[in-house]
Design a protein around this motif. Structure first.
Motif, PDB file in Angstrom:
ATOM      1  N   GLY A 155       0.819  -1.214   0.000  1.00 40.57           N
ATOM      2  CA  GLY A 155       0.000   0.000   0.000  1.00 40.57           C
ATOM      3  C   GLY A 155       0.852   1.263   0.000  1.00 40.57           C
ATOM      4  N   ILE A 156       1.869   1.302   0.868  1.00 38.84           N
ATOM      5  CA  ILE A 156       2.756   2.470   0.940  1.00 38.84           C
ATOM      6  C   ILE A 156       3.531   2.643  -0.366  1.00 38.84           C
ATOM      7  CG2 ILE A 156       4.784   3.445   2.106  1.00 38.84           C
ATOM      8  CD1 ILE A 156       3.787   2.073   4.679  1.00 38.84           C
ATOM      9  N   THR A 157       4.000   1.516  -0.931  1.00 33.71           N
ATOM     10  CA  THR A 157       4.748   1.562  -2.195  1.00 33.71           C
ATOM     11  C   THR A 157       3.895   2.110  -3.326  1.00 33.71           C
ATOM     12  OG1 THR A 157       6.106  -0.331  -1.498  1.00 33.71           O
ATOM     13  CG2 THR A 157       6.065   0.159  -3.850  1.00 33.71           C
ATOM     14  N   MET A 158       2.630   1.695  -3.383  1.00 37.65           N
ATOM     15  CA  MET A 158       1.721   2.190  -4.431  1.00 37.65           C
ATOM     16  C   MET A 158       1.514   3.699  -4.329  1.00 37.65           C
ATOM     17  SD  MET A 158      -1.065  -0.906  -4.316  1.00 37.65           S
ATOM     18  CE  MET A 158      -2.343  -0.063  -5.235  1.00 37.65           C
ATOM     19  N   ILE A 168      12.259   7.576   4.030  1.00 30.71           N
ATOM     20  CA  ILE A 168      11.762   6.992   5.286  1.00 30.71           C
ATOM     21  C   ILE A 168      11.416   5.519   5.085  1.00 30.71           C
ATOM     22  CG2 ILE A 168       9.848   7.030   6.953  1.00 30.71           C
ATOM     23  CD1 ILE A 168       9.772  10.105   6.549  1.00 30.71           C
ATOM     24  N   LEU A 169      10.779   5.216   3.939  1.00 32.12           N
ATOM     25  CA  LEU A 169      10.400   3.834   3.624  1.00 32.12           C
ATOM     26  C   LEU A 169      11.626   2.937   3.498  1.00 32.12           C
ATOM     27  CD1 LEU A 169       8.114   1.841   2.877  1.00 32.12           C
ATOM     28  CD2 LEU A 169       8.352   2.585   0.501  1.00 32.12           C
ATOM     29  N   VAL A 170      12.638   3.412   2.793  1.00 35.57           N
ATOM     30  CA  VAL A 170      13.874   2.628   2.611  1.00 35.57           C
ATOM     31  C   VAL A 170      14.567   2.395   3.951  1.00 35.57           C
ATOM     32  CG1 VAL A 170      16.205   2.668   1.616  1.00 35.57           C
ATOM     33  CG2 VAL A 170      14.250   3.310   0.210  1.00 35.57           C
ATOM     34  N   LEU A 171      14.670   3.450   4.768  1.00 34.35           N
ATOM     35  CA  LEU A 171      15.311   3.326   6.087  1.00 34.35           C
ATOM     36  C   LEU A 171      14.534   2.373   6.994  1.00 34.35           C
ATOM     37  CD1 LEU A 171      16.334   7.054   6.758  1.00 34.35           C
ATOM     38  CD2 LEU A 171      17.846   5.150   6.155  1.00 34.35           C
ATOM     39  N   THR A 172      13.191   2.433   6.896  1.00 36.14           N
ATOM     40  CA  THR A 172      12.345   1.517   7.690  1.00 36.14           C
ATOM     41  C   THR A 172      12.576   0.081   7.267  1.00 36.14           C
ATOM     42  OG1 THR A 172      10.652   3.242   7.910  1.00 36.14           O
ATOM     43  CG2 THR A 172       9.977   0.971   8.380  1.00 36.14           C
ATOM     44  N   GLU A 173      12.633  -0.154   5.957  1.00 37.21           N
ATOM     45  CA  GLU A 173      12.868  -1.507   5.432  1.00 37.21           C
ATOM     46  C   GLU A 173      14.215  -2.048   5.895  1.00 37.21           C
ATOM     47  OE1 GLU A 173      12.518  -0.829   1.284  1.00 37.21           O
ATOM     48  OE2 GLU A 173      10.322  -0.932   1.255  1.00 37.21           O
ATOM     49  N   ILE A 174      15.242  -1.196   5.828  1.00 40.86           N
ATOM     50  CA  ILE A 174      16.587  -1.615   6.266  1.00 40.86           C
ATOM     51  C   ILE A 174      16.574  -1.945   7.755  1.00 40.86           C
ATOM     52  CG2 ILE A 174      18.961  -0.816   6.620  1.00 40.86           C
ATOM     53  CD1 ILE A 174      18.618   0.846   4.035  1.00 40.86           C
ATOM     54  N   THR A 175      15.882  -1.096   8.549  1.00 44.07           N
ATOM     55  CA  THR A 175      15.787  -1.322  10.002  1.00 44.07           C
ATOM     56  C   THR A 175      15.088  -2.639  10.311  1.00 44.07           C
ATOM     57  OG1 THR A 175      15.661   1.076  10.376  1.00 44.07           O
ATOM     58  CG2 THR A 175      14.968  -0.352  12.185  1.00 44.07           C
ATOM     59  N   LEU A 199      15.228   7.291  -5.737  1.00 47.57           N
ATOM     60  CA  LEU A 199      15.762   8.340  -4.855  1.00 47.57           C
ATOM     61  C   LEU A 199      16.774   9.206  -5.600  1.00 47.57           C
ATOM     62  CD1 LEU A 199      16.344   6.508  -1.432  1.00 47.57           C
ATOM     63  CD2 LEU A 199      14.862   8.472  -1.808  1.00 47.57           C
ATOM     64  N   VAL A 200      17.675   8.530  -6.319  1.00 43.61           N
ATOM     65  CA  VAL A 200      18.719   9.244  -7.066  1.00 43.61           C
ATOM     66  C   VAL A 200      18.096  10.137  -8.139  1.00 43.61           C
ATOM     67  CG1 VAL A 200      20.689   8.966  -8.624  1.00 43.61           C
ATOM     68  CG2 VAL A 200      20.459   7.467  -6.632  1.00 43.61           C
ATOM     69  N   PHE A 201      17.161   9.574  -8.917  1.00 41.29           N
ATOM     70  CA  PHE A 201      16.551  10.323 -10.014  1.00 41.29           C
ATOM     71  C   PHE A 201      15.691  11.485  -9.508  1.00 41.29           C
ATOM     72  CE2 PHE A 201      17.208   6.431 -12.725  1.00 41.29           C
ATOM     73  CZ  PHE A 201      18.096   7.050 -13.598  1.00 41.29           C
ATOM     74  N   SER A 202      14.993  11.283  -8.382  1.00 41.46           N
ATOM     75  CA  SER A 202      14.153  12.363  -7.850  1.00 41.46           C
ATOM     76  C   SER A 202      15.002  13.539  -7.383  1.00 41.46           C
ATOM     77  CB  SER A 202      13.275  11.852  -6.710  1.00 41.46           C
ATOM     78  OG  SER A 202      14.065  11.402  -5.624  1.00 41.46           O
ATOM     79  N   MET A 203      16.127  13.231  -6.721  1.00 40.14           N
ATOM     80  CA  MET A 203      17.015  14.295  -6.277  1.00 40.14           C
ATOM     81  C   MET A 203      17.668  15.001  -7.463  1.00 40.14           C
ATOM     82  SD  MET A 203      18.159  16.173  -3.970  1.00 40.14           S
ATOM     83  CE  MET A 203      17.323  15.371  -2.604  1.00 40.14           C
TER      84      MET A 203
END
Length: 232
Positions: free
Chosen positions: A64-67, A94-101, A214-218
């Motif tokens: 859901g969050i990914t969509m 935040i999503l990537v950091l949460t997944e890594i955590t 992330l890279v492309f958005s920045m």
């Protein structure tokens, strides 16, 4: 068209493509979560710490969050709005950091997480006689996986005064029932391991797409900022 405009156009469509893949990946994760939820519907009253139920809820939330994040990224790329791109970047980070955590916690604190989950399930067993839906769920899971209790059949002894539920050995007399030797936690965990491999591979691919997004958005944010300064 100037070099900076061509560069912005290139980054824009690359980001749109990656976010479209990201959004489709979210749809896939959400779909697998729904499928897993339906397959576990017969014992949905068990605590959410039950392995397959935990996986189903995790996939539903992640999907859901990914969509939503993928949609924001696509919109930000097409509209070329810095506000949307910045929001997308922050949410995705935040999503990537949460997944890594979550991955690190499950890897390094695996035993503690498993011990807590088993304790939660054993606590739920005490309501076997008082809650009909919970009783039905335990009976269904024990019949489906051909297991008994959380760790083994002895888990039921203190709950049912030394006896076992009939679902531990269908067709046999309850007084003579010894129950299946393997516990339901291990059985469900093994079933999940056998069926989750493609989802894990898919998840790794989505993780790579997330990093690229992330890279492309920045990059796109910086390009728009640079173009606006040149216009001024």
């Amino acid at each position: 068209m100037s070099v900076s405009q061509r560069c912005l156009c290139c980054v824009k469509y690359l980001m749109f493509v990656f976010n479209l893949i990201f959004w489709l990946g979210g749809c896939g994760l959400f779909g697998v979560g729904i499928w897993l939820s339906f397959t576990q519907a017969e014992f949905s009253s068990l605590p959410l710490s039950f392995p397959s139920l935990s996986a189903a809820n995790l996939l539903l939330v992640a999907g859901g969050i990914t969509m939503v994040t993928g949609f924001l990224g696509c919109l930000g790329a097409l509209k070329e709005q810095r506000c949307l791109l910045c929001t997308f970047f922050v949410i995705l980070l935040i999503l990537v950091l949460t997944e890594i955590t979550v991955v690190l916690v499950l890897y390094y604190l695996h035993d503690q997480v498993e011990s807590h989950a088993k304790g939660d399930l054993k606590e739920g067993m005490k309501k076997y006689n008082s809650e009909h839906e919970l009783k039905k769920s335990w009976d269904n899971v024990q019949k489906m996986f051909k297991c008994c209790g959380v760790n083994n059949s002895t888990d039921w002894h203190e709950v049912l005064n030394g006896t076992l539920p009939s679902s531990c050995c269908p067709g046999a007399d309850r007084d003579q029932c010894t129950g299946w030797s393997e516990g339901c936690f291990a059985k469900a965990k093994n079933w999940l391991s056998d069926n989750i491999q493609p989802v894990l591979v898919f998840g790794v691919c989505i993780g790579v797409v997330q990093i690229l997004a992330l890279v492309f958005s920045m990059q796109m944010y910086c390009q728009i900022l640079y173009a606006e300064k040149n216009l001024d």
